[in-house]
Write a protein that holds these residues in place. Structure first.
Motif, PDB file in Angstrom:
ATOM      1  N   PRO A 143       0.833  -1.214   0.000  1.00 49.38           N
ATOM      2  CA  PRO A 143       0.000   0.000   0.000  1.00 49.38           C
ATOM      3  C   PRO A 143       0.864   1.261   0.000  1.00 49.38           C
ATOM      4  O   PRO A 143       1.937   1.298   0.611  1.00 49.38           O
ATOM      5  CB  PRO A 143      -0.803  -0.113   1.301  1.00 49.38           C
ATOM      6  CG  PRO A 143      -0.675  -1.544   1.714  1.00 49.38           C
ATOM      7  CD  PRO A 143       0.645  -2.013   1.204  1.00 49.38           C
ATOM      8  N   VAL A 144       0.404   2.296  -0.684  1.00 43.54           N
ATOM      9  CA  VAL A 144       1.060   3.597  -0.667  1.00 43.54           C
ATOM     10  C   VAL A 144       0.037   4.643  -0.258  1.00 43.54           C
ATOM     11  O   VAL A 144      -1.130   4.325  -0.015  1.00 43.54           O
ATOM     12  CB  VAL A 144       1.677   3.929  -2.053  1.00 43.54           C
ATOM     13  CG1 VAL A 144       2.798   2.971  -2.374  1.00 43.54           C
ATOM     14  CG2 VAL A 144       0.625   3.893  -3.141  1.00 43.54           C
ATOM     15  N   ALA A 145       0.446   5.902  -0.205  1.00 41.49           N
ATOM     16  CA  ALA A 145      -0.427   6.961   0.273  1.00 41.49           C
ATOM     17  C   ALA A 145      -1.737   6.995  -0.504  1.00 41.49           C
ATOM     18  O   ALA A 145      -1.774   6.757  -1.713  1.00 41.49           O
ATOM     19  CB  ALA A 145       0.286   8.307   0.156  1.00 41.49           C
ATOM     20  N   GLY A 146      -2.827   7.299   0.202  1.00 40.45           N
ATOM     21  CA  GLY A 146      -4.128   7.356  -0.446  1.00 40.45           C
ATOM     22  C   GLY A 146      -4.682   5.969  -0.672  1.00 40.45           C
ATOM     23  O   GLY A 146      -4.534   5.068   0.155  1.00 40.45           O
ATOM     24  N   ASP A 147      -5.303   5.770  -1.808  1.00 41.96           N
ATOM     25  CA  ASP A 147      -5.882   4.476  -2.153  1.00 41.96           C
ATOM     26  C   ASP A 147      -5.049   3.787  -3.235  1.00 41.96           C
ATOM     27  O   ASP A 147      -5.586   3.115  -4.110  1.00 41.96           O
ATOM     28  CB  ASP A 147      -7.326   4.653  -2.644  1.00 41.96           C
ATOM     29  CG  ASP A 147      -8.255   5.112  -1.527  1.00 41.96           C
ATOM     30  OD1 ASP A 147      -8.096   4.603  -0.397  1.00 41.96           O
ATOM     31  OD2 ASP A 147      -9.111   5.980  -1.785  1.00 41.96           O
ATOM     32  N   GLY A 148      -3.747   3.967  -3.176  1.00 39.55           N
ATOM     33  CA  GLY A 148      -2.870   3.386  -4.184  1.00 39.55           C
ATOM     34  C   GLY A 148      -2.121   2.170  -3.671  1.00 39.55           C
ATOM     35  O   GLY A 148      -1.989   1.940  -2.462  1.00 39.55           O
ATOM     36  N   TYR A 149      -1.654   1.379  -4.607  1.00 39.65           N
ATOM     37  CA  TYR A 149      -0.863   0.190  -4.289  1.00 39.65           C
ATOM     38  C   TYR A 149       0.300   0.096  -5.278  1.00 39.65           C
ATOM     39  O   TYR A 149       0.141   0.388  -6.469  1.00 39.65           O
ATOM     40  CB  TYR A 149      -1.719  -1.079  -4.385  1.00 39.65           C
ATOM     41  CG  TYR A 149      -2.827  -1.143  -3.364  1.00 39.65           C
ATOM     42  CD1 TYR A 149      -2.625  -1.752  -2.130  1.00 39.65           C
ATOM     43  CD2 TYR A 149      -4.060  -0.568  -3.641  1.00 39.65           C
ATOM     44  CE1 TYR A 149      -3.649  -1.799  -1.186  1.00 39.65           C
ATOM     45  CE2 TYR A 149      -5.081  -0.606  -2.709  1.00 39.65           C
ATOM     46  CZ  TYR A 149      -4.877  -1.229  -1.475  1.00 39.65           C
ATOM     47  OH  TYR A 149      -5.877  -1.266  -0.557  1.00 39.65           O
ATOM     48  N   ARG A 150       1.448  -0.293  -4.782  1.00 39.80           N
ATOM     49  CA  ARG A 150       2.605  -0.533  -5.623  1.00 39.80           C
ATOM     50  C   ARG A 150       2.734  -2.037  -5.811  1.00 39.80           C
ATOM     51  O   ARG A 150       2.751  -2.800  -4.844  1.00 39.80           O
ATOM     52  CB  ARG A 150       3.857   0.033  -4.964  1.00 39.80           C
ATOM     53  CG  ARG A 150       5.088   0.037  -5.842  1.00 39.80           C
ATOM     54  CD  ARG A 150       6.183   0.848  -5.177  1.00 39.80           C
ATOM     55  NE  ARG A 150       5.695   2.205  -4.903  1.00 39.80           N
ATOM     56  CZ  ARG A 150       6.029   2.909  -3.813  1.00 39.80           C
ATOM     57  NH1 ARG A 150       6.821   2.388  -2.907  1.00 39.80           N
ATOM     58  NH2 ARG A 150       5.548   4.125  -3.642  1.00 39.80           N
ATOM     59  N   VAL A 151       2.827  -2.479  -7.062  1.00 41.69           N
ATOM     60  CA  VAL A 151       2.879  -3.916  -7.383  1.00 41.69           C
ATOM     61  C   VAL A 151       4.226  -4.215  -8.024  1.00 41.69           C
ATOM     62  O   VAL A 151       4.571  -3.657  -9.075  1.00 41.69           O
ATOM     63  CB  VAL A 151       1.732  -4.315  -8.330  1.00 41.69           C
ATOM     64  CG1 VAL A 151       1.774  -5.818  -8.590  1.00 41.69           C
ATOM     65  CG2 VAL A 151       0.388  -3.916  -7.742  1.00 41.69           C
ATOM     66  N   THR A 152       4.993  -5.085  -7.409  1.00 42.36           N
ATOM     67  CA  THR A 152       6.318  -5.447  -7.915  1.00 42.36           C
ATOM     68  C   THR A 152       6.414  -6.958  -8.050  1.00 42.36           C
ATOM     69  O   THR A 152       5.539  -7.701  -7.621  1.00 42.36           O
ATOM     70  CB  THR A 152       7.419  -4.942  -6.975  1.00 42.36           C
ATOM     71  OG1 THR A 152       7.200  -5.488  -5.657  1.00 42.36           O
ATOM     72  CG2 THR A 152       7.411  -3.430  -6.884  1.00 42.36           C
ATOM     73  N   GLY A 153       7.522  -7.396  -8.637  1.00 46.16           N
ATOM     74  CA  GLY A 153       7.738  -8.833  -8.837  1.00 46.16           C
ATOM     75  C   GLY A 153       7.587  -9.260 -10.272  1.00 46.16           C
ATOM     76  O   GLY A 153       7.874 -10.402 -10.618  1.00 46.16           O
TER      77      GLY A 153
END
Length: 796
Positions: free
Chosen positions: A707-717
């Protein structure tokens, strides 16, 4: 001549003449190789010998050629390109004063040290280029074992380790008992810059902009990417932008790669897009290095590039005498903070590959077979001095446990002591000596031993066993799109192994789902090669490169030769001749299979090579002339045969006579295989997953969500990091798949799983478990969708 500061400091300090081993950690291009040359020249002047270990065959050839011109002593080059049925060494071991070789060749020499005793004691210095390779698995374990044996065989030998990226230089120096030197001086200063992007689809335009700027200023760019396909795709993007671009990767034949390197050196190319093939060794005229990708595939998923890898690559930027500075450009997403850490240059420590028990088991066998350890206590003392033990990764109990495993597997035995009061002695068995002789992982040998007794193995089965061996390379993965055509081809392939239940086959081959798919694909490709299908055609059909297929065939041929040696050894120890009239024995089948792979001939045409004087090329000419097997040759009129180029009447008569005798002993029909009924265990079943594409859902299970600030998500891999935003009940992603209309892309699915969407998690659980049961056969989709212990869903 004015020397650079590090070279002046090292020479004036007498470091290279101290009599101690030494480790030099200096940036790429700062003169490490020149210093090594000075050290070797001094050794050679004293009448002693020196060894230079180069990480790549091409580099070994280049350096040997250069030093042959500079040094007034015989320089030998010893790589896999020479010896053992290949071209003779240009300079034999006994005559070479400077021996340039790969680590694998030194390993082979120390395994058979008695055959090299006429020169090994005269070696005073061994230069280990790219010392950080000690941490590679399994290559680093073999390098560590070879250096350890050499130091025990020749206690006066000194080691000179070279590297630009050691995170634990002091620890390595203490382990070697060596002095160390470290410098950050570069002949051309390096300027770092991070080019940020918000969407992955913006990266190509960023790259074009940076490369154009460099080329307009008179420089050239080297771009590193994570995959071969991406290298080719970006090359086309750069060409479309009006730049002279080429790609370079391990899927290309050596000749085209050398041609690209030559053209780049001649400044006929603006930009070269490469994978790790140009990470070390070759010196190219580069002003700018661009890291297009900051992640790499580690065998299970995409992980961030190690700091050492980044510095190995960017170290190529800046041409001494031509550039005032080099430029390192890292392409990173706008939210990625880790990219800034690369410039600090805090390298990862080198960890011994001997911590891997399979790598350690191989070295245990080598020590016993070489006669350098004859008791468990001697083995303990040897490996107590290993880097793995120094780093606390090798408890003494591990050596004891692996030794017991080797005993139980019949690879090590104890012999009665002489005198009787002395401790019993360890000896390798004849089977273990096959593994040592052919430089095999013991697991490969045990796999063959386990399956050699299987009745009625087909040609495909033999190739599947070889492709499943830990020593078979390269491994060619299977994509989702290949599953259905792969199943179709497997249904038409004669196989006894594929008719076993899935659990039986998995236990026999000891493979994960993805590994088994790769082995099936590789076995099919090898079988097609034996049927005469051209490598270029196969490569185009099966998502790989022609050069990869050539390497695979070379590897399979080498392994089949070793397997035949194993079966011959078993026959001798069991008092079995290994040949029976009317029955094709396992050894005979393996020998013929090796010939089929090497000659690219099927099981009947290859019988022609049983006639003395008929090799692969002549056999193919005979097949083209309608003489398709041994039986046909036996019925051929010698007069008609003599019309073929290179065959005299006398040779024709001898060929026909010998063919008649051989055909009587072993009828060609004994080798024939017929197409079976469709194999029930070779099937493709697509698991119905409502609301999500099973392919994308399976890929989502490999991704990490943060999860990141606000309603965002960081997706890695994955191949690139991505951003997902949640607005109400709707997810939006910045990836190209989403913008093409795929609202449930793999990144969105990963976020939905992370947010514990019950129905989707239930479907993912079904996907993980698959539909395979003990009697479900070879369900290819289940193999492909199998998720190992690192599955992300378990942590959600």
């Amino acid at each position: 001549m004015t020397l650079p500061p590090p070279q002046t400091e090292i020479l004036e300090s007498g470091l290279l003449d101290s009599g101690f081993s030494c480790i030099l950690q200096m940036p790429t291009g700062s003169g490490k190789t020149w210093l090594a040359e000075q050290a070797m020249a001094r050794v050679l002047e004293r009448g002693q010998r020196a060894i230079y270990l180069a990480p790549l065959r091409a580099l070994a050839m280049e350096l040997a050629s250069k030093w042959q011109q500079r040094l007034s002593v015989p320089v030998g080059v010893f790589t896999g390109d020479f010896g053992a049925g290949r071209a003779a060494y240009p300079v034999p071991f006994s005559q070479a004063r400077l021996l340039v070789m790969t680590p694998e060749r030194l390993d082979a020499c120390t395994r058979r040290w008695r055959a090299h005793w006429d020169w090994l004691p005269e070696v005073d210095l061994v230069v280990v280029d790219e010392l950080h390779l000690l941490g590679d698995n399994p290559r680093g374990g073999r390098l560590e074992g070879a250096l350890s044996r050499l130091q025990r065989l020749n206690p006066f030998v000194r080691l000179l380790g070279l590297s630009a990226t050691l995170g634990n230089r002091g620890e390595l120096a203490a382990w070697w008992g060596a002095v160390e030197y470290h410098s950050t001086w570069r002949p051309v200063p390096l300027r770092w810059r991070i080019a940020r992007y918000r969407r992955a689809e913006d990266k190509p335009a960023l790259l074009v902009e940076d490369v154009r700027r460099c080329v307009a200023a008179g420089g050239r760019s080297l771009v590193f990417v994570q995959s071969r396909r991406r290298a080719e795709q970006l090359t086309e993007v750069l060409r479309a932008a009006g730049l002279e671009a080429r790609h370079h990767h391990a899927g290309l034949d050596p000749a085209p790669r050398r041609q690209v390197e030559t053209e780049f050196r001649q400044q006929r190319i603006d930009v070269l897009v490469a994978t790790a093939t140009l990470e070390m060794g070759l010196n190219l005229p580069v002003r700018q290095v661009v890291l297009y990708d900051l992640q790499q595939f580690d065998g299970t998923g995409f992980v961030p590039l190690p700091v050492s890898t980044v510095w190995q690559r960017v170290g190529r930027a800046g041409r001494p005498g031509l550039d005032s500075e080099g430029e390192a450009v890292l392409l990173a997403p706008a939210w990625e903070k880790r990219a800034k850490d690369y410039e600090r240059g805090v390298f990862e420590p080198i960890r011994s590959a001997l911590a891997d028990e399979r790598v350690l088991a191989e070295q245990l066998l080598v020590e016993i077979d070489a006669g350098l350890a004859q008791t468990p206590e001697q083995l303990q003392r040897i490996f107590a001095r290993s880097l793995a033990a120094w780093q606390g990764q090798l408890p003494a109990t591990t050596v004891t446990r692996i030794l017991e495993t080797l005993r139980a597997a019949g690879l090590v035995r104890e012999v009665d002591p002489d005198p009787p009061a002395a401790p019993s002695r360890l000896r390798t068995t004849p089977l273990a000596r096959v593994a040592v002789r052919h430089q095999l992982d013991p697991a490969t040998l045990l796999l063959w031993q386990r399956l050699s007794s299987q009745a009625e193995l087909t040609w495909f089965d033999g190739l599947l066993i070889v492709a499943s061996s830990p020593d078979c390379e390269p491994v060619l993965p299977v994509s989702f799109e290949e599953l259905e055509p792969l199943a179709d081809r497997l249904r038409m392939e004669p196989s006894r192994l594929l008719r076993d239940p899935l659990t039986t086959l998995r236990a026999a081959l000891d493979l994960s789902g993805r590994q088994m798919l790769a082995a099936l694909k590789m076995a099919l490709l090898l079988r097609q090669l034996t049927r005469g299908v051209a490598t270029e055609r196969l490569a185009a059909q099966h998502d790989c490169y022609a050069f990869e297929l050539e390497r695979l065939a070379d590897s399979a041929e080498r392994l089949l030769l070793a397997w035949a040696d194993l079966l011959a050894t078993q026959a001798r120890t069991q008092g079995d001749s290994g040949w029976r009239l009317g029955t094709v024995t396992p050894r005979e089948r393996v020998v013929m299979l090796g010939r089929m792979v090497g000659a690219r001939l099927d099981e009947t045409a290859v019988t022609l090579t049983q006639v003395k004087g008929i090799g692969p090329m002549l056999a193919r000419r005979l097949v083209a002339a309608g003489i398709t097997d041994l039986a046909v040759l036996a019925r051929t009129d010698p007069a008609s045969l003599a019309y073929l180029p290179g065959i005299t009447r006398a040779r024709a008569e001898r060929f026909v006579a010998d063919a008649g005798l051989l055909a009587d002993l072993r009828p060609v029909d004994d080798y024939r295989e017929t197409l079976p009924e469709p194999c029930p265990s070779s099937r493709f079943e697509s698991l119905p997953v409502a609301g999500a594409d099973p392919y994308r859902l399976r890929r989502a299970l490999e991704l990490w969500v943060q999860p990141v600030a606000g309603d965002g998500y960081r997706v890695t891999g994955g191949t690139d990091p991505h951003q997902v935003w949640v607005v109400g009940e709707t997810c939006r992603c910045d990836c190209a798949d989403f913008h093409k209309g795929q609202a449930a892309c793999k990144h969105v699915l990963a976020v939905r799983l992370f947010r514990r969407e019950a129905s989707l998690r239930e479907q993912a659980t079904r996907l993980q478990s698959g539909s395979a049961t003990p009697d479900a056969g070879l369900a290819l989709f289940s193999l492909w969708s199998e998720v190992g212990a690192t599955s992300r869903i378990t942590a959600l």
